[in-house]
Each structure stands twice: as structure tokens, then as C-alpha cells.
Design a protein around this motif. Structure first.
Motif, short mmCIF file in Angstrom:
data_model
loop_
_atom_site.label_atom_id
_atom_site.label_comp_id
_atom_site.label_asym_id
_atom_site.label_seq_id
_atom_site.Cartn_x
_atom_site.Cartn_y
_atom_site.Cartn_z
N ARG A 150 57.57 10.47 10.27
CA ARG A 150 56.92 9.46 9.43
C ARG A 150 55.76 10.06 8.65
NH1 ARG A 150 56.99 5.41 14.50
NH2 ARG A 150 59.07 4.49 14.21
N ALA A 151 55.02 10.96 9.31
CA ALA A 151 53.91 11.62 8.62
C ALA A 151 54.41 12.50 7.49
CB ALA A 151 53.10 12.44 9.62
N ILE A 152 55.51 13.24 7.73
CA ILE A 152 56.09 14.08 6.68
C ILE A 152 56.54 13.23 5.50
CG2 ILE A 152 58.03 15.59 6.11
CD1 ILE A 152 57.89 16.67 8.97
N ASP A 153 57.20 12.12 5.80
CA ASP A 153 57.67 11.23 4.74
C ASP A 153 56.50 10.69 3.92
OD1 ASP A 153 59.65 9.53 3.36
OD2 ASP A 153 58.63 7.89 4.41
N LEU A 158 53.39 11.07 -1.27
CA LEU A 158 52.15 11.32 -2.00
C LEU A 158 52.29 12.50 -2.95
CD1 LEU A 158 49.45 10.81 0.80
CD2 LEU A 158 50.07 9.23 -1.05
N ILE A 159 53.02 13.53 -2.52
CA ILE A 159 53.25 14.70 -3.39
C ILE A 159 54.13 14.31 -4.56
CG2 ILE A 159 54.34 16.96 -3.50
CD1 ILE A 159 53.50 17.41 -0.60
N ASP A 168 48.53 22.72 -3.14
CA ASP A 168 47.72 22.65 -1.93
C ASP A 168 48.52 22.18 -0.71
OD1 ASP A 168 45.40 23.37 -3.35
OD2 ASP A 168 45.10 21.29 -4.00
N TYR A 169 49.67 21.52 -0.93
CA TYR A 169 50.44 20.96 0.18
C TYR A 169 51.90 21.40 0.07
CZ TYR A 169 46.44 17.90 1.00
OH TYR A 169 45.17 17.41 1.26
N MET A 170 52.46 21.79 1.20
CA MET A 170 53.89 22.12 1.24
C MET A 170 54.69 20.83 1.29
SD MET A 170 56.16 24.14 4.13
CE MET A 170 55.45 25.75 3.83
N ARG A 171 55.75 20.78 0.47
CA ARG A 171 56.65 19.64 0.54
C ARG A 171 57.91 20.08 1.28
NH1 ARG A 171 60.63 16.56 -0.42
NH2 ARG A 171 60.46 14.46 -1.30
N PRO A 172 58.04 19.72 2.56
CA PRO A 172 59.18 20.21 3.35
C PRO A 172 60.50 19.59 2.90
CG PRO A 172 57.40 19.41 4.76
CD PRO A 172 57.11 18.95 3.37
N ASN A 228 67.27 11.41 4.92
CA ASN A 228 66.42 10.29 4.49
C ASN A 228 65.48 9.95 5.64
OD1 ASN A 228 65.33 7.70 3.89
ND2 ASN A 228 67.05 7.28 2.51
N LEU A 229 64.25 10.42 5.59
CA LEU A 229 63.32 10.28 6.69
C LEU A 229 62.99 8.82 6.98
CD1 LEU A 229 60.87 13.23 5.96
CD2 LEU A 229 62.83 13.19 7.48
#
Length: 234
Positions: A150-153, A158-159, A168-172, A228-229
Motif C-alpha cells: 500500500r505504501a509503494i502504491d 505521487l510520482i 529523488d524517489y525510485m518508482r518500483p 495492480n497493487l
């Protein structure tokens, strides 16, 4: 006052006071940990739960020994806590199953492949004490994974919306190899079944699931996530 009948299990400190563990002996004979610690081509992370603080501890390749592996798989009803540096540890799955944050901070690969062995959903309602305990174990061990997903999603959204910078942030890119319906017929307690027939059956399920995943999603690796997270873990 606590009634002794409230606890259906014996403590490993009671039924195994000498802490005899053939699994550890076999692990030391099978794995050359000196070579594991010297490995530089791949990064290896093993998680355990600090019994005293309740926090997750992630150990990395250059420090790994048989104790770290045993700590990461230490189920407290079966094994005495594994002490490393004077700190007692239990199975890492209680706080991270698996812990994903090392993959964000200490690797450059955007792809994460989850191998799902604990079913998220069950169609039947557990009724016996054994079934209830099994389902509670599944929910507990899936809880940490669901929170991280959920945090990754949330961060990915936001990205994608431009509120967080890709610099600044990796998008997995998240993928999943899932046993699906094959695993629903097995209870959580089946993990204690070490019979060769069951291991062979699960091995076959795993190979088929991996082959199907590769056929369907291989071209997406490095380009986009295929899971689909929000649908899978919300």
C-alpha cells in the motif's frame, strides 16, 4: 490469574531445553557461508524480528552466518529465539514478509518480483480451532507485506502525478509470481509437512507458475509493473 489451559502449546524452552536443532547442523553442512559472505555480484538481505523491541532487523550478505538464516525462520512455538550479538530474534515474517525497503535504498534495480506463497484470500470461513489458528497465521504474515505494498502504491501515485520527483524517489515496477488456486487447498500448517511427495508437488506448482509468469510478463521487466497493487492488496 492465567489458566494453563489457555495456552495449547508447549514452549520450545520446555520441550527442547538443550536447544538441539538438526536443521542448523544440516544448514552448516550444506551452505558454504564463507562463499556467501564473499559474494559481490548479488545483494542478499535476510530479515529477523528483534524479540525485545519488536523491530525488524535486516542483515546483509557480508555478515551472514547460519545463525542469521535460523533467526529469519525462527517460529517461536517451535524454536528457541536465536541470539546474535546478544540480541534474541524470531522469524522476520512478523515484521517484514518480506522486508522490501532494502531494495529501495541499497539497490539500483527498479523491478521487484514477489513470490506469493501465503494466500491473501480464502473462500471458506474457518470454524475449528485449528483452522482459525491457521488463518490467523496467514493474516499475520501477510499483514506486513500488504502494508508495504500500500505504501509503494501511494508513493507511485505521487510520482506519477508529479508531486514527487523521479530524481529523488525510485518508482518500483512490482511483479508477482502467485501460486493462486493451487495453494488454497493447503492450510498454513502444511508448511510443517516435510514429506517428499508434498515438496515435489509444490515444486511442480512453483515451476509452472514461474514459467507462466515469464511467458506473460518477461517483456515488461524494466519497463513497467505488471501487478495492480491497489487491486491486489487494498
Amino acid at each position: 490469574m492465567v489458566d494453563r489451559f489457555s495456552y495449547p502449546y508447549s514452549s520450545p524452552y520446555e520441550f527442547n531445553p538443550l536447544n538441539i536443532n538438526p536443521l542448523r547442523d544440516h544448514l552448516e553442512k550444506t551452505v558454504d557461508f564463507a562463499k556467501v559472505r564473499a559474494l559481490t555480484e548479488l545483494k542478499l538481505f535476510i530479515a529477523a524480528t528483534d524479540v525485545q523491541t519488536g523491530r525488524i532487523k535486516v542483515f546483509e550478505g557480508p555478515e551472514l552466518t547460519a545463525d542469521h538464516v535460523m533467526a529469519s525462520a525462527c517460529l517461536p512455538y517451535l524454536f528457541q529465539a536465536v541470539e546474535i550479538g546478544g540480541v534474541p530474534y524470531w522469524d522476520g515474517g512478523y515484521m517484514g514478509n518480506p522486508a522490501l525497503f532494502p531494495l529501495f535504498y541499497k539497490t539500483a534495480s527498479p523491478d521487484i518480483v514477489i513470490v506469493q506463497v501465503n494466500p491473501i484470500e480464502r473462500d471458506n470461513v474457518p470454524r475449528s480451532a485449528h483452522q482459525i489458528q491457521d488463518r490467523l497465521n496467514e493474516i499475520t504474515f501477510n499483514g506486513a507485506l500488504m502494508s508495504e505494498m500500500r505504501a509503494i502504491d501511494f508513493v507511485n501515485r505521487l510520482i506519477d502525478s508529479g508531486k514527487l520527483s523521479r530524481d529523488d524517489y525510485m518508482r518500483p515496477f512490482v511483479h508477482r509470481i502467485d501460486g493462486g488456486r493451487h495453494l488454497e487447498s493447503f492450510s498454513a500448517s502444511s508448511k510443517l509437512d516435510a514429506s517428499w511427495s508434498l515438496i515435489s508437488k509444490l515444486h511442480g506448482f512453483g515451476r509452472n507458475a514461474a514459467r507462466q509468469w515469464l511467458d506473460e510478463t518477461y517483456d515488461s521487466i524494466g519497463r513497467e509493473g505488471t501487478l495492480n497493487l491497489r487491486l491486489a492488496y487494498s
